[in-house]
Design a protein around this motif. Structure first.
Motif, PDB file in Angstrom:
ATOM      1  N   TYR A   3       3.953   2.627  -0.256  1.00  0.00           N
ATOM      2  CA  TYR A   3       2.684   3.612  -0.381  1.00  0.00           C
ATOM      3  C   TYR A   3       1.911   3.649  -1.329  1.00  0.00           C
ATOM      4  O   TYR A   3       2.502   2.831  -2.451  1.00  0.00           O
ATOM      5  N   ARG A   4       0.624   4.155  -1.737  1.00  0.00           N
ATOM      6  CA  ARG A   4      -0.172   3.793  -2.788  1.00  0.00           C
ATOM      7  C   ARG A   4      -1.015   5.088  -2.980  1.00  0.00           C
ATOM      8  O   ARG A   4      -1.046   5.840  -2.245  1.00  0.00           O
ATOM      9  N   GLN A   5      -1.153   5.411  -4.331  1.00  0.00           N
ATOM     10  CA  GLN A   5      -1.781   6.603  -4.707  1.00  0.00           C
ATOM     11  C   GLN A   5      -2.809   6.217  -5.818  1.00  0.00           C
ATOM     12  O   GLN A   5      -2.429   5.676  -7.020  1.00  0.00           O
ATOM     13  N   ALA A  13       2.163   0.190   4.289  1.00  0.00           N
ATOM     14  CA  ALA A  13       2.843  -0.773   5.326  1.00  0.00           C
ATOM     15  C   ALA A  13       4.188  -0.421   5.475  1.00  0.00           C
ATOM     16  O   ALA A  13       4.649   0.126   4.292  1.00  0.00           O
ATOM     17  N   THR A  14       4.902  -0.328   6.494  1.00  0.00           N
ATOM     18  CA  THR A  14       6.252  -0.264   6.751  1.00  0.00           C
ATOM     19  C   THR A  14       6.899  -1.366   7.549  1.00  0.00           C
ATOM     20  O   THR A  14       6.187  -2.142   8.174  1.00  0.00           O
ATOM     21  N   ILE A  15       8.344  -1.557   7.409  1.00  0.00           N
ATOM     22  CA  ILE A  15       8.823  -2.415   8.219  1.00  0.00           C
ATOM     23  C   ILE A  15      10.116  -1.982   8.705  1.00  0.00           C
ATOM     24  O   ILE A  15      11.023  -1.271   7.689  1.00  0.00           O
ATOM     25  N   PRO A  58       6.568  -4.866  11.474  1.00  0.00           N
ATOM     26  CA  PRO A  58       5.806  -4.316  10.602  1.00  0.00           C
ATOM     27  C   PRO A  58       4.724  -3.390  11.137  1.00  0.00           C
ATOM     28  O   PRO A  58       4.315  -3.392  12.446  1.00  0.00           O
ATOM     29  N   ARG A  59       4.275  -2.388  10.400  1.00  0.00           N
ATOM     30  CA  ARG A  59       3.069  -1.600  10.867  1.00  0.00           C
ATOM     31  C   ARG A  59       2.210  -1.517   9.433  1.00  0.00           C
ATOM     32  O   ARG A  59       2.663  -1.298   8.266  1.00  0.00           O
ATOM     33  N   TYR A  60       0.849  -1.542   9.774  1.00  0.00           N
ATOM     34  CA  TYR A  60      -0.047  -1.681   8.506  1.00  0.00           C
ATOM     35  C   TYR A  60      -1.088  -0.393   8.647  1.00  0.00           C
ATOM     36  O   TYR A  60      -1.398  -0.192   9.809  1.00  0.00           O
ATOM     37  N   ALA A  61      -1.273  -0.147   7.457  1.00  0.00           N
ATOM     38  CA  ALA A  61      -2.824   0.941   7.438  1.00  0.00           C
ATOM     39  C   ALA A  61      -3.958   0.013   7.600  1.00  0.00           C
ATOM     40  O   ALA A  61      -4.081  -1.245   7.451  1.00  0.00           O
ATOM     41  N   PHE A  64      -2.830  -7.847   3.796  1.00  0.00           N
ATOM     42  CA  PHE A  64      -1.440  -7.594   3.406  1.00  0.00           C
ATOM     43  C   PHE A  64      -0.403  -7.967   4.270  1.00  0.00           C
ATOM     44  O   PHE A  64      -0.584  -7.722   5.577  1.00  0.00           O
ATOM     45  N   THR A  65       0.822  -8.490   3.634  1.00  0.00           N
ATOM     46  CA  THR A  65       1.789  -8.991   4.384  1.00  0.00           C
ATOM     47  C   THR A  65       3.154  -8.216   4.045  1.00  0.00           C
ATOM     48  O   THR A  65       3.241  -8.466   3.116  1.00  0.00           O
ATOM     49  N   ILE A  66       3.894  -7.464   4.878  1.00  0.00           N
ATOM     50  CA  ILE A  66       5.172  -6.852   4.489  1.00  0.00           C
ATOM     51  C   ILE A  66       6.177  -7.635   5.138  1.00  0.00           C
ATOM     52  O   ILE A  66       6.081  -8.312   6.294  1.00  0.00           O
TER      53      ILE A  66
END
Length: 121
Positions: free
Chosen positions: A37-39, A49-51, A57-60, A67-69
């Motif tokens: 996450y970012r702020q 992004a989550t994995i 994976p899932r990306y915003a 980006f690659t997680i």
């Protein structure tokens, strides 16, 4: 006790790349989803992004295609490869993980302390 420690932040020029790492340590039985996450200053924390533990994976939308997680399950580590960085990617980046600690039956949510990414010329 479970800790998440991020590394890899820094200053990069627009169009450049950075790779963030986050290692989970402590009394861990298993880890479910991991993510980033970012702020940005003056803004709310947002999903990057989550994995899943299986590697899905899932990306915003703002980071899709750039980006690659990924994750290394034996090392309890999640990575975020960030390419084609833009000034609007500037933020504190936080690692998140759903962890089942040893001796517990439920998933608990853990956060790292964050690593700063600054994209500027």
């Amino acid at each position: 006790q479970v800790q998440l420690v991020e590394s890899g932040g820094g200053l990069v020029q627009p169009g450049g790349s950075l790779r963030l790492s986050c290692a989970a340590s402590g009394s861990i039985f298993s880890i479910n989803d991991m993510g980033w996450y970012r702020q940005a200053p003056g803004k709310e924390r947002e999903l990057v992004a989550t994995i899943t533990s299986g590697g899905s994976p899932r990306y915003a939308d703002p980071v899709k295609g750039r980006f690659t997680i990924s994750r290394d399950n034996p090392k309890n580590t999640v990575y975020l490869q960030m390419d084609s960085l833009k000034p609007e990617d500037t933020a504190n980046y936080y690692c998140n993980a759903g962890v089942v600690p040893r001796g517990h039956l439920y998933v608990m949510n853990y956060w790292g302390k964050g690593t700063l990414v600054t994209v500027s010329s």
